[in-house]
Design an enzyme around this catalytic site. Structure first.
Site, PDB file in Angstrom:
ATOM      1  N   ASP A 182       0.825  -1.213   0.000  1.00  0.00           N
ATOM      2  CA  ASP A 182       0.000   0.000   0.000  1.00  0.00           C
ATOM      3  C   ASP A 182       0.863   1.269   0.000  1.00  0.00           C
ATOM      4  O   ASP A 182       0.934   1.980  -0.995  1.00  0.00           O
ATOM      5  CB  ASP A 182      -0.942   0.030   1.211  1.00  0.00           C
ATOM      6  CG  ASP A 182      -2.136  -0.892   1.035  1.00  0.00           C
ATOM      7  OD1 ASP A 182      -2.333  -1.404  -0.066  1.00  0.00           O
ATOM      8  OD2 ASP A 182      -2.855  -1.093   2.008  1.00  0.00           O
TER       9      ASP A 182
ATOM     10  N   CYS B 174     -14.992  -2.858 -21.231  1.00  0.00           N
ATOM     11  CA  CYS B 174     -16.439  -3.097 -21.381  1.00  0.00           C
ATOM     12  C   CYS B 174     -17.267  -2.023 -20.687  1.00  0.00           C
ATOM     13  O   CYS B 174     -18.443  -1.833 -21.003  1.00  0.00           O
ATOM     14  CB  CYS B 174     -16.799  -4.477 -20.844  1.00  0.00           C
ATOM     15  SG  CYS B 174     -16.714  -4.632 -19.036  1.00  0.00           S
TER      16      CYS B 174
ATOM     17  N   CYS C 274     -16.466   8.738  -4.289  1.00  0.00           N
ATOM     18  CA  CYS C 274     -16.590   7.295  -4.174  1.00  0.00           C
ATOM     19  C   CYS C 274     -17.422   6.928  -2.942  1.00  0.00           C
ATOM     20  O   CYS C 274     -17.226   7.485  -1.855  1.00  0.00           O
ATOM     21  CB  CYS C 274     -15.198   6.685  -4.079  1.00  0.00           C
ATOM     22  SG  CYS C 274     -15.165   4.924  -3.755  1.00  0.00           S
TER      23      CYS C 274
ATOM     24  N   CYS D  49     -17.007  -0.248  -0.481  1.00  0.00           N
ATOM     25  CA  CYS D  49     -17.882  -0.505  -1.629  1.00  0.00           C
ATOM     26  C   CYS D  49     -17.140  -1.384  -2.619  1.00  0.00           C
ATOM     27  O   CYS D  49     -15.984  -1.111  -2.961  1.00  0.00           O
ATOM     28  CB  CYS D  49     -18.299   0.805  -2.294  1.00  0.00           C
ATOM     29  SG  CYS D  49     -19.323   0.567  -3.776  1.00  0.00           S
TER      30      CYS D  49
ATOM     31  N   CYS E 195     -17.879  -1.705  -8.201  1.00  0.00           N
ATOM     32  CA  CYS E 195     -17.119  -1.718  -9.456  1.00  0.00           C
ATOM     33  C   CYS E 195     -16.358  -3.029  -9.628  1.00  0.00           C
ATOM     34  O   CYS E 195     -16.207  -3.537 -10.740  1.00  0.00           O
ATOM     35  CB  CYS E 195     -16.185  -0.515  -9.540  1.00  0.00           C
ATOM     36  SG  CYS E 195     -14.790  -0.524  -8.387  1.00  0.00           S
TER      37      CYS E 195
END
Length: 285
Positions: free
Chosen positions: A98, A157, A175, A203, A206
């Site tokens: 990270d 896509c 976000c 979340c 995506c």
């Protein structure tokens, strides 16, 4: 860095996706981070991907179901450095995850571990986007003959862009994951989104919309690493949160934001609202 030793260590750790790159093949963005090792001069980097998916979550981001992955990465780094140092006397090693001196995702693509997704994540063949990245730098040269791969993106896509409820991936909003992690007061719209998308922390919309990740989950791809199955909490409740002592709470991925932030989210979203009846995130359906 001896190749045979590296393969043995990674097999012991059940890490399938790894490679070594010369330092000249990666983008060093924060060279000052090397300063913690004094006169350390990085010449090569071992880059690896750690799968973490253990199954569906009900109101938490998938990465937050297990104990804080930073605990695992810290322990893994110590084991890898001990093994590499023993097999490579005279060489020095430095580990990161990270908070890294390099662009980890670009290094992983160059090493052939996957490709860039439109959502900014690495897409691996077996595990989709559900991986963490880490690296160990060495002051020795990379082994000769290791393949280098072209920088490549996904097929484009657009599924991840369409799945984002705030337009954050298109630069239009904030976000949802960031909103759940914001301290203090939030507008009612933020809580409405948490309730609608069944989350009190993070979340994955995506990620779970990505066809590569969907195929990986459908194929039964699960992490082989035991750490991520220990102390698993796929559905957080106020009772569970309030029942955690300080030590237990500090082992969770959301601890860095403080207990009050996630407690606020839980209070704003009843357990019924933030847990879909079938136990699946909407993007998994």
């Amino acid at each position: 860095m001896k190749t045979e030793t590296l393969r043995f260590l990674m097999k012991e750790e059940k890490i399938e996706l790894f490679s070594v790159l010369p330092i000249g093949e990666v983008s060093v963005r924060r060279p000052e981070l090397f300063n913690r090792a004094g006169d350390f001069c990085a010449r090569s980097v071992l880059i690896y991907a750690i799968p973490y998916y253990t199954g569906p979550a009900e109101n938490l981001s998938l990465y937050a179901v297990s104990r804080d992955y930073h605990l695992y990465m810290r322990e893994l780094s110590e084991r890898l450095i001990a093994g590499l140092s023993s097999a490579n006397p005279g060489e020095r090693f430095l580990a990161f995850s990270d908070h890294s001196p390099i662009d980890e995702r670009a290094a992983a693509v160059r090493a052939g571990l996957g490709r860039f997704g439109k959502n900014g994540l690495l897409i691996t063949e077996k595990y989709g986007t559900l991986v963490f990245l880490g690296e160990v730098f060495s002051d020795a040269e990379a082994p000769v003959g290791l393949p280098l791969f072209p920088m490549r993106g996904c097929e484009g896509c657009g599924a991840c862009l369409r799945a984002c409820p705030t337009g954050a991936l298109s630069g239009e909003g904030e976000c949802l994951s960031a909103l759940t992690q914001t301290k203090g007061e939030l507008p009612e719209e933020a809580f409405r989104l948490m309730r609608q998308y069944h989350t009190v922390w993070g979340c994955d919309l995506c990620q779970l919309a990505c066809p590569h990740t969907r195929r990986a989950i459908a194929a039964g791809a699960r992490t082989p690493i035991a750490f991520f199955y220990e102390e698993s909490i796929p559905r957080l409740t106020l009772a569970l949160l309030d029942g955690m002592d300080k030590a237990a709470f500090m082992r969770r991925a959301y601890a860095w934001r403080g207990r009050q932030t996630i407690r606020r989210n839980l209070l704003a979203c009843t357990s019924e609202e933030c847990a879909p009846p079938d136990g699946k995130n909407p993007a998994e359906k």
